[in-house]
Design a protein around this motif. Structure first.
Motif, PDB file in Angstrom:
ATOM      1  N   TRP A 149       0.813  -1.218   0.000  1.00 51.43           N
ATOM      2  CA  TRP A 149       0.000   0.000   0.000  1.00 51.43           C
ATOM      3  C   TRP A 149       0.851   1.275   0.000  1.00 51.43           C
ATOM      4  CZ3 TRP A 149       0.141  -3.721   3.839  1.00 51.43           C
ATOM      5  CH2 TRP A 149       0.947  -3.418   4.947  1.00 51.43           C
ATOM      6  N   PHE A 150       2.169   1.110   0.117  1.00 49.76           N
ATOM      7  CA  PHE A 150       3.066   2.261   0.255  1.00 49.76           C
ATOM      8  C   PHE A 150       3.563   2.727  -1.116  1.00 49.76           C
ATOM      9  CE2 PHE A 150       7.368   4.057   0.914  1.00 49.76           C
ATOM     10  CZ  PHE A 150       7.030   5.112   1.741  1.00 49.76           C
ATOM     11  N   ILE A 151       3.488   4.059  -1.372  1.00 47.61           N
ATOM     12  CA  ILE A 151       3.992   4.648  -2.615  1.00 47.61           C
ATOM     13  C   ILE A 151       5.339   5.290  -2.316  1.00 47.61           C
ATOM     14  CG2 ILE A 151       3.587   6.349  -4.443  1.00 47.61           C
ATOM     15  CD1 ILE A 151       0.595   6.026  -3.919  1.00 47.61           C
ATOM     16  N   SER A 152       6.374   4.780  -2.946  1.00 45.07           N
ATOM     17  CA  SER A 152       7.729   5.235  -2.641  1.00 45.07           C
ATOM     18  C   SER A 152       8.105   6.470  -3.451  1.00 45.07           C
ATOM     19  CB  SER A 152       8.726   4.118  -2.934  1.00 45.07           C
ATOM     20  OG  SER A 152       8.794   3.894  -4.344  1.00 45.07           O
ATOM     21  N   ASP A 153       9.194   7.114  -3.028  1.00 39.48           N
ATOM     22  CA  ASP A 153       9.720   8.256  -3.775  1.00 39.48           C
ATOM     23  C   ASP A 153      10.177   7.831  -5.161  1.00 39.48           C
ATOM     24  OD1 ASP A 153       9.213   9.905  -1.656  1.00 39.48           O
ATOM     25  OD2 ASP A 153      11.285   9.966  -0.923  1.00 39.48           O
ATOM     26  N   ALA A 154      10.673   6.611  -5.271  1.00 39.59           N
ATOM     27  CA  ALA A 154      11.134   6.126  -6.572  1.00 39.59           C
ATOM     28  C   ALA A 154       9.990   6.062  -7.577  1.00 39.59           C
ATOM     29  CB  ALA A 154      11.778   4.751  -6.416  1.00 39.59           C
ATOM     30  N   VAL A 155       8.827   5.632  -7.122  1.00 40.95           N
ATOM     31  CA  VAL A 155       7.655   5.587  -8.008  1.00 40.95           C
ATOM     32  C   VAL A 155       7.245   6.998  -8.416  1.00 40.95           C
ATOM     33  CG1 VAL A 155       5.201   5.000  -8.124  1.00 40.95           C
ATOM     34  CG2 VAL A 155       6.820   3.377  -7.136  1.00 40.95           C
ATOM     35  N   ILE A 156       7.286   7.916  -7.469  1.00 43.78           N
ATOM     36  CA  ILE A 156       6.943   9.306  -7.791  1.00 43.78           C
ATOM     37  C   ILE A 156       7.909   9.865  -8.817  1.00 43.78           C
ATOM     38  CG2 ILE A 156       6.723  11.643  -6.874  1.00 43.78           C
ATOM     39  CD1 ILE A 156       4.454   9.725  -6.088  1.00 43.78           C
ATOM     40  N   GLU A 157       9.183   9.553  -8.703  1.00 48.95           N
ATOM     41  CA  GLU A 157      10.162   9.999  -9.693  1.00 48.95           C
ATOM     42  C   GLU A 157       9.853   9.417 -11.069  1.00 48.95           C
ATOM     43  OE1 GLU A 157      12.714  12.212  -9.601  1.00 48.95           O
ATOM     44  OE2 GLU A 157      11.869  12.756  -7.650  1.00 48.95           O
ATOM     45  N   ASN A 158       9.368   8.194 -11.101  1.00 43.51           N
ATOM     46  CA  ASN A 158       8.971   7.561 -12.360  1.00 43.51           C
ATOM     47  C   ASN A 158       7.810   8.331 -12.984  1.00 43.51           C
ATOM     48  OD1 ASN A 158       8.690   5.796 -14.490  1.00 43.51           O
ATOM     49  ND2 ASN A 158       8.183   4.008 -13.225  1.00 43.51           N
ATOM     50  N   PHE A 159       6.835   8.681 -12.180  1.00 43.26           N
ATOM     51  CA  PHE A 159       5.701   9.466 -12.683  1.00 43.26           C
ATOM     52  C   PHE A 159       6.169  10.851 -13.142  1.00 43.26           C
ATOM     53  CE2 PHE A 159       2.738   6.549 -10.472  1.00 43.26           C
ATOM     54  CZ  PHE A 159       1.786   6.425 -11.465  1.00 43.26           C
ATOM     55  N   LYS A 160       7.061  11.445 -12.392  1.00 40.79           N
ATOM     56  CA  LYS A 160       7.567  12.771 -12.754  1.00 40.79           C
ATOM     57  C   LYS A 160       8.267  12.727 -14.108  1.00 40.79           C
ATOM     58  CE  LYS A 160      10.673  16.401 -11.075  1.00 40.79           C
ATOM     59  NZ  LYS A 160      11.607  16.806  -9.988  1.00 40.79           N
ATOM     60  N   ALA A 161       9.039  11.679 -14.329  1.00 38.59           N
ATOM     61  CA  ALA A 161       9.715  11.533 -15.619  1.00 38.59           C
ATOM     62  C   ALA A 161       8.706  11.400 -16.753  1.00 38.59           C
ATOM     63  CB  ALA A 161      10.647  10.317 -15.584  1.00 38.59           C
ATOM     64  N   LEU A 162       7.613  10.671 -16.492  1.00 40.34           N
ATOM     65  CA  LEU A 162       6.576  10.519 -17.505  1.00 40.34           C
ATOM     66  C   LEU A 162       5.929  11.865 -17.830  1.00 40.34           C
ATOM     67  CD1 LEU A 162       4.853   8.540 -19.226  1.00 40.34           C
ATOM     68  CD2 LEU A 162       3.295   8.371 -17.265  1.00 40.34           C
ATOM     69  N   ILE A 163       5.698  12.667 -16.790  1.00 43.51           N
ATOM     70  CA  ILE A 163       5.106  13.992 -17.005  1.00 43.51           C
ATOM     71  C   ILE A 163       6.052  14.874 -17.805  1.00 43.51           C
ATOM     72  CG2 ILE A 163       4.363  16.111 -15.843  1.00 43.51           C
ATOM     73  CD1 ILE A 163       3.377  14.315 -13.528  1.00 43.51           C
ATOM     74  N   LEU A 164       7.332  14.855 -17.453  1.00 40.44           N
ATOM     75  CA  LEU A 164       8.305  15.708 -18.136  1.00 40.44           C
ATOM     76  C   LEU A 164       8.458  15.330 -19.605  1.00 40.44           C
ATOM     77  CD1 LEU A 164      11.052  16.084 -15.372  1.00 40.44           C
ATOM     78  CD2 LEU A 164       9.342  17.764 -16.092  1.00 40.44           C
ATOM     79  N   GLU A 165       8.257  14.050 -19.921  1.00 39.66           N
ATOM     80  CA  GLU A 165       8.326  13.624 -21.320  1.00 39.66           C
ATOM     81  C   GLU A 165       7.261  14.308 -22.163  1.00 39.66           C
ATOM     82  OE1 GLU A 165       8.410   9.427 -22.050  1.00 39.66           O
ATOM     83  OE2 GLU A 165       9.869   9.074 -20.441  1.00 39.66           O
ATOM     84  N   ALA A 166       6.168  14.725 -21.513  1.00 40.84           N
ATOM     85  CA  ALA A 166       5.091  15.402 -22.240  1.00 40.84           C
ATOM     86  C   ALA A 166       5.560  16.728 -22.830  1.00 40.84           C
ATOM     87  CB  ALA A 166       3.904  15.638 -21.311  1.00 40.84           C
ATOM     88  N   PHE A 167       6.655  17.273 -22.307  1.00 45.05           N
ATOM     89  CA  PHE A 167       7.150  18.567 -22.772  1.00 45.05           C
ATOM     90  C   PHE A 167       8.261  18.425 -23.812  1.00 45.05           C
ATOM     91  CE2 PHE A 167       5.462  19.123 -18.519  1.00 45.05           C
ATOM     92  CZ  PHE A 167       4.639  20.226 -18.672  1.00 45.05           C
ATOM     93  N   ASP A 168       8.547  17.196 -24.220  1.00 44.65           N
ATOM     94  CA  ASP A 168       9.646  16.983 -25.160  1.00 44.65           C
ATOM     95  C   ASP A 168       9.347  17.531 -26.546  1.00 44.65           C
ATOM     96  OD1 ASP A 168      11.229  15.852 -23.268  1.00 44.65           O
ATOM     97  OD2 ASP A 168      10.876  13.775 -23.874  1.00 44.65           O
ATOM     98  N   ASN A 169       8.065  17.516 -26.945  1.00 48.08           N
ATOM     99  CA  ASN A 169       7.703  17.991 -28.284  1.00 48.08           C
ATOM    100  C   ASN A 169       7.468  19.499 -28.233  1.00 48.08           C
ATOM    101  OD1 ASN A 169       6.214  18.720 -30.694  1.00 48.08           O
ATOM    102  ND2 ASN A 169       5.917  16.537 -31.028  1.00 48.08           N
ATOM    103  N   GLN A 170       8.458  20.260 -28.686  1.00 44.95           N
ATOM    104  CA  GLN A 170       8.414  21.720 -28.614  1.00 44.95           C
ATOM    105  C   GLN A 170       7.220  22.288 -29.353  1.00 44.95           C
ATOM    106  OE1 GLN A 170      10.077  23.954 -27.028  1.00 44.95           O
ATOM    107  NE2 GLN A 170       9.711  25.873 -28.131  1.00 44.95           N
TER     108      GLN A 170
END
Length: 418
Positions: free
Chosen positions: A261-282
């Protein structure tokens, strides 16, 4: 009231020096920023405008404080027909976006085009009786305050953490305000206040003030715009994927499921990377931001034709009408995307790669409420120019009409004949 030309006094104001030394840094006073300033609207016209449908107005009033007590504040949303209820002092009528409802007021905004057009939000006009004001408060946007008729005292304090309170449910003020700048403005003077600087003003006599508000989208607004664009274009559909390191222990030889049931910082970093990929297409990001900046936060009311115009039938329609009307509050910008030049009008994109299309766009951009159609016709040999005009007519943002006669049914009649 006749249209007036407003030009900043170059002896009192230097745009380069202002941006370098003051813009978003500290307040400043520009004495006689406008020489021989003439009000574009009278108090009576402002009160009349506040009665019209779709106009956002309010009256803020205060009763004198009793000894040891704060003033009693009240706010009444418009339309207000009887101002005698407020007495002869201590109240202000504030009307938002006057430039969108009263064409002569638009000219005042043109003086501030040393900043980009998309930066300018609206022109709020206030009429205050003696001692009228709205109390000490904070704005989250930069503002230029132009003094019209009368005299008004303004106080500005330093940026700091202030306690916000509401003496009325619709009125925010701050406590602990201490001014380090106090200035009396006379007609033609300008006070610039950057975002976050607390301020308060009160009139010494009946006065008109013009507040040029600057638009500054927040991170939340920008993210929302990018998400809206992605949903509209069916983009950014990449889904979350686990990394082995999210599911295994540090050594990579055992499951890491002691606390499922625990959400780790590593998982949050994974989600953050996914969000940042959304900005790759200028280009996608640019399109979303330009769409946002091309739209008025107060959407114009379109008047759609009953039958769409077509490029081939446009010349026939133009022969039947004298003028071109512009809907209230239309926002227009231009940009380049994928090596093409576009006009973007309320989120609608039109190619303007040729000179005629670009020239027509500028004409439509610069017009206030209407122009003679003869001003447009020389540029309509261009297919892109015709597509631009047809597109905006079909979106209801512009309207063909005959001078002195406004009847949307006649527009539909001309189209139904094709």
């Amino acid at each position: 009231m006749a249209n007036l030309d407003y030009v900043l006094n170059h002896f009192a104001f230097n745009a380069v020096a202002f941006i370098r030394d003051y813009w978003q840094q500290k307040p400043c006073v520009i004495r006689q920023g406008f020489i021989d300033f003439q009000d574009p609207i009278s108090p009576e016209e402002l009160a009349g405008l506040a009665l019209e449908p779709g106009v956002d107005s309010r009256v803020v009033s205060q009763q004198p404080s009793k000894q040891g007590h704060e003033p009693v504040w009240d706010l009444q949303h418009g339309p207000v027909e009887d101002y005698t209820q407020f007495g002869d002092q201590g109240w202000s009528l504030l009307v938002q976006a006057v430039n969108e409802h009263y064409p002569p007021a638009q000219e005042l905004l043109r003086a501030f085009r040393f900043l980009p057009d998309w930066r300018i939000d609206d022109l709020m006009v206030s009429y205050s009786t003696a001692n009228g004001g709205v109390g000490a408060h904070l704005d989250q946007y930069d503002v230029f305050i132009i003094q019209g008729m009368g005299r008004r005292v303004w106080q500005v304090g330093p940026r700091a953490d202030y306690e916000v309170f509401c003496p009325h449910p619709d009125l925010k003020q701050i406590r602990g305000f201490v001014a380090d700048l106090e200035v009396e403005l006379e007609p033609g003077d300008i006070l610039y206040i950057p975002a976050g600087f607390p301020h308060a003003g009160f009139s010494l006599e009946p006065a008109l003030n013009y507040s040029v508000g600057l638009r500054a989208p927040s991170q939340a607004e920008l993210l929302s715009a990018i998400a809206d664009e992605a949903l509209d274009q069916d983009k950014l559909q990449q889904r979350f994927r686990d990394r082995a390191s999210d599911l295994l222990n540090t050594n990579g030889n055992e499951l890491n499921n002691d606390d499922p049931w625990f959400i780790s910082d590593a998982v949050i970093e994974n989600f953050k990377a996914l969000i940042l990929e959304a900005f790759d297409n200028q280009q996608d990001v640019k399109r979303a931001i330009v769409n946002l900046l091309s739209r008025n936060p107060r959407p114009p009311l379109p008047e759609w034709p009953q039958q769409p115009y077509t490029e081939s039938a446009l010349s026939y329609a133009l022969e039947r009408y004298d003028i071109l009307l512009k809907a209230v509050g239309v926002r227009m910008v231009s940009t380049r995307l994928n090596d093409r030049h576009y006009a973007v009008v309320q989120g609608n994109w039109y190619a303007i790669d040729d000179e005629d299309a670009e020239a027509l766009f500028v004409i439509l951009l610069e017009m206030t409420d209407f122009i003679d159609l003869n001003d447009c016709k020389p540029y309509l040999e261009s297919s892109q120019a015709r597509q631009l005009l047809v597109g905006m007519l079909n979106e209801g943002l512009f309207l063909l009409d005959n001078e002195g006669h406004h009847d949307s049914d006649s527009t539909a009649e001309s189209d139904s004949s094709h």
